[in-house]
Design a protein around this motif. Structure first.
Motif, PDB file in Angstrom:
ATOM      1  N   VAL A  32     -28.575 -47.838  16.282  1.00  0.00           N
ATOM      2  CA  VAL A  32     -27.615 -47.370  17.298  1.00  0.00           C
ATOM      3  C   VAL A  32     -26.481 -46.577  16.652  1.00  0.00           C
ATOM      4  CG1 VAL A  32     -25.993 -48.105  19.074  1.00  0.00           C
ATOM      5  CG2 VAL A  32     -28.190 -49.249  18.858  1.00  0.00           C
ATOM      6  N   ARG A  33     -26.070 -46.986  15.484  1.00  0.00           N
ATOM      7  CA  ARG A  33     -24.943 -46.305  14.825  1.00  0.00           C
ATOM      8  C   ARG A  33     -25.392 -45.212  13.863  1.00  0.00           C
ATOM      9  NH1 ARG A  33     -24.176 -48.260   9.533  1.00  0.00           N
ATOM     10  NH2 ARG A  33     -22.195 -47.117   9.477  1.00  0.00           N
ATOM     11  N   LEU A  34     -26.735 -44.968  13.798  1.00  0.00           N
ATOM     12  CA  LEU A  34     -27.243 -43.983  12.853  1.00  0.00           C
ATOM     13  C   LEU A  34     -26.720 -42.584  13.162  1.00  0.00           C
ATOM     14  CD1 LEU A  34     -29.016 -43.318  10.447  1.00  0.00           C
ATOM     15  CD2 LEU A  34     -30.979 -43.117  12.006  1.00  0.00           C
ATOM     16  N   ALA A  35     -26.760 -42.202  14.441  1.00  0.00           N
ATOM     17  CA  ALA A  35     -26.312 -40.848  14.815  1.00  0.00           C
ATOM     18  C   ALA A  35     -24.825 -40.663  14.478  1.00  0.00           C
ATOM     19  CB  ALA A  35     -26.556 -40.602  16.292  1.00  0.00           C
ATOM     20  N   GLY A  36     -24.025 -41.682  14.769  1.00  0.00           N
ATOM     21  CA  GLY A  36     -22.596 -41.588  14.463  1.00  0.00           C
ATOM     22  C   GLY A  36     -22.343 -41.494  12.972  1.00  0.00           C
ATOM     23  N   ALA A  37     -23.115 -42.250  12.191  1.00  0.00           N
ATOM     24  CA  ALA A  37     -22.934 -42.224  10.744  1.00  0.00           C
ATOM     25  C   ALA A  37     -23.290 -40.855  10.171  1.00  0.00           C
ATOM     26  CB  ALA A  37     -23.793 -43.311  10.096  1.00  0.00           C
ATOM     27  N   VAL A  38     -24.385 -40.266  10.714  1.00  0.00           N
ATOM     28  CA  VAL A  38     -24.769 -38.928  10.249  1.00  0.00           C
ATOM     29  C   VAL A  38     -23.692 -37.914  10.590  1.00  0.00           C
ATOM     30  CG1 VAL A  38     -26.437 -37.063  10.570  1.00  0.00           C
ATOM     31  CG2 VAL A  38     -27.242 -39.410  10.356  1.00  0.00           C
ATOM     32  N   SER A  39     -23.152 -38.002  11.807  1.00  0.00           N
ATOM     33  CA  SER A  39     -22.103 -37.067  12.232  1.00  0.00           C
ATOM     34  C   SER A  39     -20.865 -37.183  11.341  1.00  0.00           C
ATOM     35  CB  SER A  39     -21.738 -37.347  13.690  1.00  0.00           C
ATOM     36  OG  SER A  39     -20.697 -36.485  14.108  1.00  0.00           O
ATOM     37  N   GLU A  40     -20.456 -38.421  11.025  1.00  0.00           N
ATOM     38  CA  GLU A  40     -19.302 -38.629  10.149  1.00  0.00           C
ATOM     39  C   GLU A  40     -19.566 -38.084   8.756  1.00  0.00           C
ATOM     40  OE1 GLU A  40     -18.307 -42.711  10.064  1.00  0.00           O
ATOM     41  OE2 GLU A  40     -17.776 -42.827  12.207  1.00  0.00           O
ATOM     42  N   ALA A  41     -20.792 -38.266   8.270  1.00  0.00           N
ATOM     43  CA  ALA A  41     -21.133 -37.762   6.939  1.00  0.00           C
ATOM     44  C   ALA A  41     -21.066 -36.235   6.893  1.00  0.00           C
ATOM     45  CB  ALA A  41     -22.519 -38.255   6.532  1.00  0.00           C
ATOM     46  N   LEU A  42     -21.562 -35.594   7.960  1.00  0.00           N
ATOM     47  CA  LEU A  42     -21.510 -34.118   8.020  1.00  0.00           C
ATOM     48  C   LEU A  42     -20.066 -33.627   8.062  1.00  0.00           C
ATOM     49  CD1 LEU A  42     -24.480 -33.401  10.474  1.00  0.00           C
ATOM     50  CD2 LEU A  42     -24.392 -32.934   8.022  1.00  0.00           C
ATOM     51  N   ASP A  43     -19.240 -34.294   8.883  1.00  0.00           N
ATOM     52  CA  ASP A  43     -17.827 -33.896   8.974  1.00  0.00           C
ATOM     53  C   ASP A  43     -17.138 -34.058   7.622  1.00  0.00           C
ATOM     54  OD1 ASP A  43     -18.134 -33.303  11.615  1.00  0.00           O
ATOM     55  OD2 ASP A  43     -17.293 -35.202  12.352  1.00  0.00           O
ATOM     56  N   ARG A  44     -17.413 -35.160   6.963  1.00  0.00           N
ATOM     57  CA  ARG A  44     -16.801 -35.402   5.654  1.00  0.00           C
ATOM     58  C   ARG A  44     -17.260 -34.352   4.640  1.00  0.00           C
ATOM     59  NH1 ARG A  44     -18.066 -41.133   3.443  1.00  0.00           N
ATOM     60  NH2 ARG A  44     -17.288 -41.593   5.552  1.00  0.00           N
ATOM     61  N   SER A  45     -18.537 -33.979   4.724  1.00  0.00           N
ATOM     62  CA  SER A  45     -19.065 -32.968   3.814  1.00  0.00           C
ATOM     63  C   SER A  45     -18.386 -31.620   4.048  1.00  0.00           C
ATOM     64  CB  SER A  45     -20.578 -32.840   4.004  1.00  0.00           C
ATOM     65  OG  SER A  45     -21.102 -31.813   3.163  1.00  0.00           O
ATOM     66  N   ASP A  46     -18.181 -31.271   5.327  1.00  0.00           N
ATOM     67  CA  ASP A  46     -17.488 -30.021   5.645  1.00  0.00           C
ATOM     68  C   ASP A  46     -16.064 -30.028   5.087  1.00  0.00           C
ATOM     69  OD1 ASP A  46     -19.688 -29.065   6.940  1.00  0.00           O
ATOM     70  OD2 ASP A  46     -19.012 -29.665   8.952  1.00  0.00           O
ATOM     71  N   THR A  47     -15.398 -31.177   5.235  1.00  0.00           N
ATOM     72  CA  THR A  47     -14.019 -31.287   4.731  1.00  0.00           C
ATOM     73  C   THR A  47     -13.984 -31.158   3.218  1.00  0.00           C
ATOM     74  OG1 THR A  47     -13.432 -32.746   6.569  1.00  0.00           O
ATOM     75  CG2 THR A  47     -11.978 -32.763   4.640  1.00  0.00           C
ATOM     76  N   GLU A  48     -14.938 -31.796   2.544  1.00  0.00           N
ATOM     77  CA  GLU A  48     -14.963 -31.723   1.082  1.00  0.00           C
ATOM     78  C   GLU A  48     -15.224 -30.301   0.601  1.00  0.00           C
ATOM     79  OE1 GLU A  48     -17.906 -34.543   0.028  1.00  0.00           O
ATOM     80  OE2 GLU A  48     -16.562 -36.291   0.247  1.00  0.00           O
ATOM     81  N   ARG A  49     -16.120 -29.576   1.319  1.00  0.00           N
ATOM     82  CA  ARG A  49     -16.372 -28.182   0.939  1.00  0.00           C
ATOM     83  C   ARG A  49     -15.124 -27.326   1.130  1.00  0.00           C
ATOM     84  NH1 ARG A  49     -21.501 -29.027   3.333  1.00  0.00           N
ATOM     85  NH2 ARG A  49     -20.758 -28.135   5.302  1.00  0.00           N
ATOM     86  N   LEU A  50     -14.395 -27.600   2.245  1.00  0.00           N
ATOM     87  CA  LEU A  50     -13.165 -26.858   2.495  1.00  0.00           C
ATOM     88  C   LEU A  50     -12.133 -27.118   1.400  1.00  0.00           C
ATOM     89  CD1 LEU A  50     -11.529 -25.033   4.373  1.00  0.00           C
ATOM     90  CD2 LEU A  50     -10.799 -27.094   5.622  1.00  0.00           C
ATOM     91  N   VAL A  51     -12.014 -28.396   1.014  1.00  0.00           N
ATOM     92  CA  VAL A  51     -11.077 -28.744  -0.057  1.00  0.00           C
ATOM     93  C   VAL A  51     -11.502 -28.109  -1.374  1.00  0.00           C
ATOM     94  CG1 VAL A  51     -10.195 -30.647  -1.450  1.00  0.00           C
ATOM     95  CG2 VAL A  51     -10.325 -30.887   1.032  1.00  0.00           C
ATOM     96  N   ALA A  52     -12.823 -28.132  -1.623  1.00  0.00           N
ATOM     97  CA  ALA A  52     -13.322 -27.553  -2.878  1.00  0.00           C
ATOM     98  C   ALA A  52     -13.033 -26.056  -2.959  1.00  0.00           C
ATOM     99  CB  ALA A  52     -14.825 -27.818  -2.997  1.00  0.00           C
ATOM    100  N   ARG A  53     -13.110 -25.373  -1.794  1.00  0.00           N
ATOM    101  CA  ARG A  53     -12.813 -23.933  -1.796  1.00  0.00           C
ATOM    102  C   ARG A  53     -11.317 -23.661  -1.914  1.00  0.00           C
ATOM    103  NH1 ARG A  53     -16.805 -23.707   2.413  1.00  0.00           N
ATOM    104  NH2 ARG A  53     -15.116 -23.642   3.963  1.00  0.00           N
ATOM    105  N   SER A  54     -10.498 -24.524  -1.308  1.00  0.00           N
ATOM    106  CA  SER A  54      -9.055 -24.267  -1.268  1.00  0.00           C
ATOM    107  C   SER A  54      -8.349 -24.681  -2.553  1.00  0.00           C
ATOM    108  CB  SER A  54      -8.411 -25.001  -0.085  1.00  0.00           C
ATOM    109  OG  SER A  54      -8.572 -26.401  -0.209  1.00  0.00           O
ATOM    110  N   GLU A  55      -8.890 -25.686  -3.259  1.00  0.00           N
ATOM    111  CA  GLU A  55      -8.218 -26.157  -4.470  1.00  0.00           C
ATOM    112  C   GLU A  55      -8.051 -25.070  -5.517  1.00  0.00           C
ATOM    113  OE1 GLU A  55     -10.149 -29.615  -5.938  1.00  0.00           O
ATOM    114  OE2 GLU A  55      -8.942 -30.989  -4.720  1.00  0.00           O
TER     115      GLU A  55
END
Length: 426
Positions: A32-55
């Motif tokens: 039941v929580r698999l879809a939510g976990a995947v969505s959170e992981a994708l969002d976190r990955s996007d944020t990390e890529r943004l931070v990696a580009r901005s640093e």
């Protein structure tokens, strides 16, 4: 992400530490929580890529701006340092930076042996200025802005921005030196004016004295032009004598020590009115006055303020008989005194320059142009301010403030008349 039927929680913890975004156990409830976990992981990955580009961009910007960045442990062990910081310290590596006596941060533990926590200080910016000697012998002033926080591993670290403010410090030192030089120059000019005025008084007195004797001895013997010329000599001697006296008064206020005591302003006004008694009677002046407070001030200097303001109100009168009102109001922290007249008034363009020394707005009236400058200097030295409101042909109101000093001698007397200051004496 890890999707597993192995319900070993230690395995999940090791996986998360190794970089997994999440761990989901195979079960109907977990799906039941698999879809939510995947969505959170994708969002976190996007944020990390943004931070990696901005640093890198942010670091490049800070380096170009000459702003250094470092991270250290609470026990002042340097972990990372930016190129800009190394440049500020005059070194080429973190190892060399460790040799520089740089107080990395101001966070301290009460017990040096304890593991630093300083929970109350986390997330709070602290700023300070330190002087650092570089390996090349050059001394620089650095401004450190620091923050205490937790890193990804849960360890306490200190992050800081470092700016070189040596040019500002040099400017402050130069300004201080310039101010000291100006104070010495001003003191020298004041001493010179005082000595010169004293030295000129005696020969000037002799000029006036012998001019008077010459006038008496030659009464009726000189021609009209000679008598007129002699009158110019006497008038010039009197005016110069008055100028010297006012100049001496001004220098005394500028350079003398002030002695504060309980000063009854009613008594000061009484003395002033007695001095101008003949002029008040001769001009038919009407004087209205309110009950004034007792203030903590230099009584001699305060007397000069009332003498100049009341004297000007009598001098610069119009064709009508002078009407002068002396009043006071009490503010939260100061007394506001006012001397209002119905005299010739002041043009709007001259209101800002009326307190300038030697400034005479009405040359047709006698005077030296120092009286109002003396008033301004006295009031400002007492911590107050002075100003004028005026309409040409309708009169002027000169107002000045004197702070209410609490807990010092004379304050009780001043406060004791607070309820009576609206009473009016004709």
């Amino acid at each position: 992400m890890l999707l597993t039927s192995n319900r070993d929680e230690e395995l999940a913890v090791r996986g998360m530490k190794a970089g997994l975004a999440d761990c989901v156990f195979k079960s109907s409830k977990s799906y039941v929580r698999l879809a939510g976990a995947v969505s959170e992981a994708l969002d976190r990955s996007d944020t990390e890529r943004l931070v990696a580009r901005s640093e890198p961009w942010l670091q490049t910007l800070l380096d170009r701006a000459g702003v250094g960045v470092f991270r250290s442990t609470p026990d002042q062990r340097l972990i990372e340092a930016s190129p800009a910081l190394l440049n500020l310290l005059g070194v080429s590596s973190v190892a060399e930076a460790l040799e520089v006596d740089l107080p990395l941060h101001s966070f301290r533990n009460e017990n040096p042996g304890d593991r630093p926590t300083k929970v109350s200080a986390r997330g709070e910016l602290q700023s300070r200025v330190v002087e650092v000697e570089r390996p090349d012998g050059r001394k620089v002033w650095l401004n450190l802005t620091e923050i205490l926080l937790l890193d990804v591993d849960g360890d306490i670290v200190v992050d800081a921005l470092v700016q070189d403010i040596s040019h500002l410090k040099m400017g402050e030192e130069q300004a201080a030196e310039r101010l000291e030089e100006l104070e010495r120059t001003n003191s020298g000019l004041t001493d010179f004016a005082s000595v010169a005025a004293h030295e000129l008084r005696e020969p000037l007195r002799m000029v006036g004295k012998y001019a008077e004797l010459l006038k008496e001895d030659t009464a009726g013997k000189l021609g009209v032009e000679a008598v007129k010329s002699l009158g110019f000599v006497l008038d010039g001697a009197r005016r110069l004598s008055a100028l010297l006296e006012d100049l001496l008064s001004f220098t005394r206020i500028t350079s003398g020590w002030q002695t504060y005591s309980a000063c009854d302003c009613n008594a000061l006004v009484d003395d002033t009115l007695r001095q101008y008694e003949d002029e008040i009677t001769g001009s038919g002046a009407e004087i209205q006055r309110e009950r004034l407070p007792t203030v903590l001030a230099d009584s001699t200097q305060m007397a000069q303020v009332f003498q100049n303001l009341i004297g000007n109100a009598l001098k610069f009168r119009s064709k009508a008989a002078p009407k002068i009102r002396i009043s006071v109001l009490r503010g939260e922290s100061e007394w506001v005194f006012s001397v209002k007249d119905n005299g010739v008034g002041i043009e709007d363009d001259d209101l800002d320059s009326v307190f300038t020394i030697f400034r005479r707005l009405h040359p047709e009236y006698t005077g030296t142009g120092i009286g109002l400058a003396i008033c301004q200097r006295v009031v400002e030295r007492h911590g107050g301010r002075i100003w004028v409101e005026s309409s040409p042909g309708k009169g002027s109101t000169f107002s000045f403030t004197i702070p209410i000093r609490r807990g010092q001698g004379g304050e009780r007397s001043g406060a004791g008349v607070a309820e009576r200051i609206r009473e009016t004496d004709a």
